[in-house]
Scaffold this motif. Structure first.
Motif, PDB file in Angstrom:
ATOM      1  N   LEU A  43       0.811  -1.210   0.000  1.00  0.00           N
ATOM      2  CA  LEU A  43       0.000   0.000   0.000  1.00  0.00           C
ATOM      3  C   LEU A  43       0.849   1.267   0.000  1.00  0.00           C
ATOM      4  CD1 LEU A  43      -2.912  -0.935   2.439  1.00  0.00           C
ATOM      5  CD2 LEU A  43      -3.069  -0.601  -0.029  1.00  0.00           C
ATOM      6  N   ASN A  44       2.126   1.116   0.313  1.00  0.00           N
ATOM      7  CA  ASN A  44       3.022   2.267   0.258  1.00  0.00           C
ATOM      8  C   ASN A  44       3.374   2.643  -1.174  1.00  0.00           C
ATOM      9  OD1 ASN A  44       3.300   2.604   3.081  1.00  0.00           O
ATOM     10  ND2 ASN A  44       4.738   0.897   3.158  1.00  0.00           N
ATOM     11  N   SER A  45       3.036   1.759  -2.121  1.00  0.00           N
ATOM     12  CA  SER A  45       3.240   2.043  -3.534  1.00  0.00           C
ATOM     13  C   SER A  45       1.869   2.064  -4.202  1.00  0.00           C
ATOM     14  CB  SER A  45       4.118   0.959  -4.167  1.00  0.00           C
ATOM     15  OG  SER A  45       3.418  -0.277  -4.215  1.00  0.00           O
ATOM     16  N   LYS A  46       1.854   2.072  -5.522  1.00  0.00           N
ATOM     17  CA  LYS A  46       0.591   1.974  -6.252  1.00  0.00           C
ATOM     18  C   LYS A  46       0.335   0.546  -6.716  1.00  0.00           C
ATOM     19  CE  LYS A  46       0.718   6.741  -7.965  1.00  0.00           C
ATOM     20  NZ  LYS A  46       0.695   7.614  -9.165  1.00  0.00           N
ATOM     21  N   ASP A  47       1.260  -0.357  -6.390  1.00  0.00           N
ATOM     22  CA  ASP A  47       1.217  -1.727  -6.877  1.00  0.00           C
ATOM     23  C   ASP A  47       0.531  -2.643  -5.867  1.00  0.00           C
ATOM     24  OD1 ASP A  47       1.637  -4.122  -8.163  1.00  0.00           O
ATOM     25  OD2 ASP A  47       3.724  -4.323  -7.500  1.00  0.00           O
ATOM     26  N   TYR A  48      -0.793  -2.574  -5.826  1.00  0.00           N
ATOM     27  CA  TYR A  48      -1.533  -3.516  -4.988  1.00  0.00           C
ATOM     28  C   TYR A  48      -2.762  -4.024  -5.728  1.00  0.00           C
ATOM     29  CZ  TYR A  48      -3.425   1.100  -3.489  1.00  0.00           C
ATOM     30  OH  TYR A  48      -3.926   2.391  -3.430  1.00  0.00           O
ATOM     31  N   GLY A  49      -2.512  -4.432  -6.990  1.00  0.00           N
ATOM     32  CA  GLY A  49      -3.554  -5.033  -7.791  1.00  0.00           C
ATOM     33  C   GLY A  49      -4.576  -4.022  -8.272  1.00  0.00           C
ATOM     34  N   THR A  95      -7.047   2.254   8.644  1.00  0.00           N
ATOM     35  CA  THR A  95      -8.215   2.761   9.348  1.00  0.00           C
ATOM     36  C   THR A  95      -9.174   3.405   8.348  1.00  0.00           C
ATOM     37  OG1 THR A  95      -7.046   4.829   9.806  1.00  0.00           O
ATOM     38  CG2 THR A  95      -6.972   3.127  11.505  1.00  0.00           C
ATOM     39  N   LYS A  96     -10.428   3.502   8.738  1.00  0.00           N
ATOM     40  CA  LYS A  96     -11.455   3.966   7.810  1.00  0.00           C
ATOM     41  C   LYS A  96     -11.179   5.363   7.260  1.00  0.00           C
ATOM     42  CE  LYS A  96     -15.396   1.257   9.439  1.00  0.00           C
ATOM     43  NZ  LYS A  96     -16.815   1.328   9.879  1.00  0.00           N
ATOM     44  N   ASP A  97     -10.597   6.203   8.089  1.00  0.00           N
ATOM     45  CA  ASP A  97     -10.347   7.572   7.623  1.00  0.00           C
ATOM     46  C   ASP A  97      -9.271   7.638   6.545  1.00  0.00           C
ATOM     47  OD1 ASP A  97      -8.553   6.754   9.636  1.00  0.00           O
ATOM     48  OD2 ASP A  97      -7.993   8.804  10.090  1.00  0.00           O
ATOM     49  N   LYS A  98      -8.597   6.514   6.283  1.00  0.00           N
ATOM     50  CA  LYS A  98      -7.566   6.468   5.240  1.00  0.00           C
ATOM     51  C   LYS A  98      -8.059   5.765   3.973  1.00  0.00           C
ATOM     52  CE  LYS A  98      -4.237   8.322   7.749  1.00  0.00           C
ATOM     53  NZ  LYS A  98      -4.950   8.519   9.015  1.00  0.00           N
ATOM     54  N   TYR A  99      -9.303   5.291   3.974  1.00  0.00           N
ATOM     55  CA  TYR A  99      -9.808   4.536   2.821  1.00  0.00           C
ATOM     56  C   TYR A  99      -9.649   5.318   1.517  1.00  0.00           C
ATOM     57  CZ  TYR A  99     -12.054   0.814   5.589  1.00  0.00           C
ATOM     58  OH  TYR A  99     -12.295  -0.268   6.401  1.00  0.00           O
ATOM     59  N   ALA A 100      -9.987   6.598   1.557  1.00  0.00           N
ATOM     60  CA  ALA A 100      -9.949   7.403   0.325  1.00  0.00           C
ATOM     61  C   ALA A 100      -8.535   7.541  -0.236  1.00  0.00           C
ATOM     62  CB  ALA A 100     -10.532   8.785   0.589  1.00  0.00           C
ATOM     63  N   PHE A 133     -16.763   5.163   4.963  1.00  0.00           N
ATOM     64  CA  PHE A 133     -16.305   6.269   5.788  1.00  0.00           C
ATOM     65  C   PHE A 133     -16.990   7.541   5.321  1.00  0.00           C
ATOM     66  CE2 PHE A 133     -13.459   9.865   6.689  1.00  0.00           C
ATOM     67  CZ  PHE A 133     -13.362   9.743   8.068  1.00  0.00           C
ATOM     68  N   ASP A 134     -17.567   8.249   6.287  1.00  0.00           N
ATOM     69  CA  ASP A 134     -18.175   9.552   6.025  1.00  0.00           C
ATOM     70  C   ASP A 134     -19.203   9.492   4.891  1.00  0.00           C
ATOM     71  OD1 ASP A 134     -18.601  12.220   6.564  1.00  0.00           O
ATOM     72  OD2 ASP A 134     -16.960  12.929   5.300  1.00  0.00           O
ATOM     73  N   GLY A 135     -20.026   8.432   4.907  1.00  0.00           N
ATOM     74  CA  GLY A 135     -21.124   8.332   3.955  1.00  0.00           C
ATOM     75  C   GLY A 135     -20.772   7.777   2.594  1.00  0.00           C
ATOM     76  N   THR A 136     -19.519   7.389   2.401  1.00  0.00           N
ATOM     77  CA  THR A 136     -19.087   6.824   1.122  1.00  0.00           C
ATOM     78  C   THR A 136     -18.586   5.402   1.336  1.00  0.00           C
ATOM     79  OG1 THR A 136     -18.437   8.977   0.229  1.00  0.00           O
ATOM     80  CG2 THR A 136     -17.461   7.035  -0.794  1.00  0.00           C
TER      81      THR A 136
END
Length: 427
Positions: free
Chosen positions: A79-85, A96-101, A125-128
Motif C-alpha cells: 500500500l506504500n506504492s501503487k502496486d496492490y492489484g 483505518t477507515k479515515d484512510k480509505y480514500a 467512511f463519512d457516507g461513502t
C-alpha cells in the motif's frame, strides 16, 4: 444498485488511467485485471472457475489472481506504492477507515448500497462506501457433536459457568475441550467479533467513552476473560505454541478436540474435514456464545473481508464489473456456508442450529460521524492490538503459567493503558 453501478462505472471510465484505454475509453469491461486474495486454497480451483465464468460473460477480459499467504503483512507494504492489484481485500489491521480514500476507489454512497447489501457501514467512511463485503458471519463456536453428546451436553450452555463446566466434562472423557490456534494467531483475533453480544449495537461508541472496558459485565471483559479462564482451567491444548490451523480442522472432525470459537464461516471448512474423514457433515455443529440474556442468545454478525478497487488502477471499469459480479453472481458466500452480503439471499444451512435456538442476530451500529477511526486510534496509542492477536497470546501465556500476571493484573494493565490513550487521543 443497477442505476448506481451504471453511474459509478461511467464515472470510473472518465477518471480511468491511460494504461487500459480500451476499457476506460468505452466504460465497458475489457482488458486484464489482477485480484489480490488471501484464499491460497481456492485460487487454482474455485477462483479459476469464477474467472472463466466472468471472462465468458465479458469477452475480452482477463482475471489474474495473486494469492498472498501473509495477506495483511504483504499488503501493508504494498500500500506504500501503487502496486496492490486492481481489486483487493481491504486489510483489516493496517488501514483505518479515515484512510480509505487514500487507497480505494469510491463505490457509491453508503445509503444507496445499504439498500442492497449487508455490512455496508463497515466498509464505509463519512457516507461513502469503499468496500463491499465478500460474506458475513455470525459469531459462536464450532463443535464436534459426538464429543459434546458423549460428555452429556446436548444443548448450548447459557452462562460462562455452564460453559466451563461443559468443557470440564469433555476433558474427563480424554478430549481436549478447546483449541486456541495460538500459533497461527489470526483465529485469536477473530474472537473480537463477539464485541456487542451483551452491550449491544453501539458498543464501539461505549468503548471510546470508557476508561475501563476490561471491567466485569462488559463485552471486552467477557471475550478475553473467557479465554483466560478456559486456558487457566487446563481446557485448551497442552502446548499452544505448536498449534496448526489446517490441522485443527482434522482434529475437530476426528474428535480429538471439542470446539473452537470462530465465525460461522468456519463451519463449512470443518464439515469438509469431517466428510474427508469419512464422517457425516452433520457431525459439526455451531452454537452461540454462553452469554444468554433472559434465556435468549445473541450473535453478532459482521463482514469478513471487503472487496475494494485500487484507486490507482488502470482498469477501473473491469475492476468494478468484477466486484459486482463476484458479489451478486459468483455464489461465493453460499459456497462458504456464510451469510451473503446480498440482503435478499437465503440464510445458509450452516446456521441451522441458530435457527432452532431462536438466536437473535445483531449488526453493530456505525461509528459516529467523524469518530470512525477513534477506537483504532486509542488501541494503537495504547499498544493494544485489539483486532489482532499478540495481546491475546500474552493472556494465554499468563493463564498457562508461561507469562507474567494473572487475570486481574492483566486487565488492570489493559484498562490503565486504554485510559491513558483515551486522554491522549481526545486532547
Amino acid at each position: 444498485m443497477g442505476a448506481t453501478a451504471i453511474a459509478v462505472t461511467a464515472a470510473l471510465a472518465l477518471s480511468g488511467c491511460a494504461g487500459n484505454s480500451a476499457a476506460n475509453d468505452s466504460g465497458e469491461p475489457a482488458g486484464e485485471i489482477t485480484v489480490l486474495t488471501n484464499r491460497t486454497d481456492l485460487v487454482d480451483t474455485t477462483f479459476a472457475d469464477y474467472a472463466a465464468t466472468f471472462e465468458k460473460k465479458y469477452p475480452g477480459t482477463t482475471v489474474k489472481f495473486e494469492a498472498l499467504t501473509d495477506y495483511e503483512g504483504d499488503t501493508k507494504i504494498r500500500l506504500n506504492s501503487k502496486d496492490y492489484g486492481d481489486v483487493l481485500l481491504i486489510p483489516s489491521s493496517n488501514v483505518t477507515k479515515d484512510k480509505y480514500a487514500n487507497y480505494f476507489e469510491p463505490l457509491g454512497s453508503t445509503d444507496e448500497l445499504s439498500k442492497e447489501y449487508r455490512f455496508t457501514n463497515e466498509g464505509s467512511f463519512d457516507g461513502t462506501a469503499y468496500g463491499i463485503s465478500t460474506f458475513g458471519s455470525a459469531m459462536g463456536y464450532v463443535f464436534n457433536r459426538d464429543v459434546w453428546t458423549a460428555a452429556g451436553i446436548t444443548s448450548p450452555p447459557t452462562t460462562e459457568a455452564e460453559y466451563l463446566t461443559a468443557l470440564g466434562k469433555i476433558k474427563e472423557n480424554g478430549v481436549t475441550p478447546y483449541y486456541t490456534n495460538y500459533k497461527d494467531g489470526w483465529p485469536l483475533a477473530t474472537i473480537e467479533g463477539n464485541l456487542g453480544t451483551v452491550q449491544g449495537a453501539d458498543v464501539r461508541s461505549q468503548m471510546i467513552a470508557d476508561d475501563a472496558p476490561w471491567t466485569e459485565g462488559n463485552d471486552q471483559y467477557n471475550i478475553d476473560g473467557l479465554l483466560y479462564d478456559t486456558v487457566a482451567a487446563g481446557y485448551s491444548e497442552d502446548d499452544p505454541t505448536t498449534t496448526n490451523w489446517e490441522e485443527s480442522k482434522d482434529l475437530l472432525a476426528t474428535g480429538e478436540i471439542g470446539s473452537m470459537i470462530l465465525g460461522s464461516w468456519a463451519v463449512a471448512q470443518m464439515q469438509d474435514a469431517a466428510e474427508k474423514a469419512g464422517e457425516s457433515r452433520d457431525l459439526i455443529g455451531f452454537w452461540p456464545m454462553p452469554w444468554a440474556q433472559n434465556s435468549t442468545f445473541t450473535s453478532v454478525t459482521a463482514s469478513d473481508k471487503f472487496l475494494a478497487i485500487n484507486k490507482n488502477s488502470d482498469n477501473k471499469a473491469t475492476a468494478r464489473a468484477w466486484v459486482d459480479w463476484f458479489t451478486d453472481e459468483s455464489g461465493f458466500a453460499a459456497s462458504q456456508g456464510a451469510i451473503s452480503p446480498v440482503i435478499d439471499a437465503d440464510a445458509p444451512d450452516t446456521l441451522s442450529d441458530f435457527t432452532e435456538l431462536g438466536v437473535e442476530y445483531l449488526e453493530l451500529a456505525p461509528d459516529p460521524v467523524g469518530k470512525e477511526a477513534v477506537i483504532t486510534d486509542i488501541a494503537n496509542e495504547a499498544e493494544i492490538d485489539l483486532f489482532g492477536n499478540s495481546y491475546r497470546q500474552k493472556i494465554i501465556d499468563a493463564a498457562r503459567g508461561a507469562g507474567d500476571g494473572d487475570k486481574q493484573s492483566l486487565f488492570d494493565d489493559l484498562n490503565e493503558r486504554w485510559a491513558t490513550a483515551r486522554a491522549t487521543i481526545s486532547e
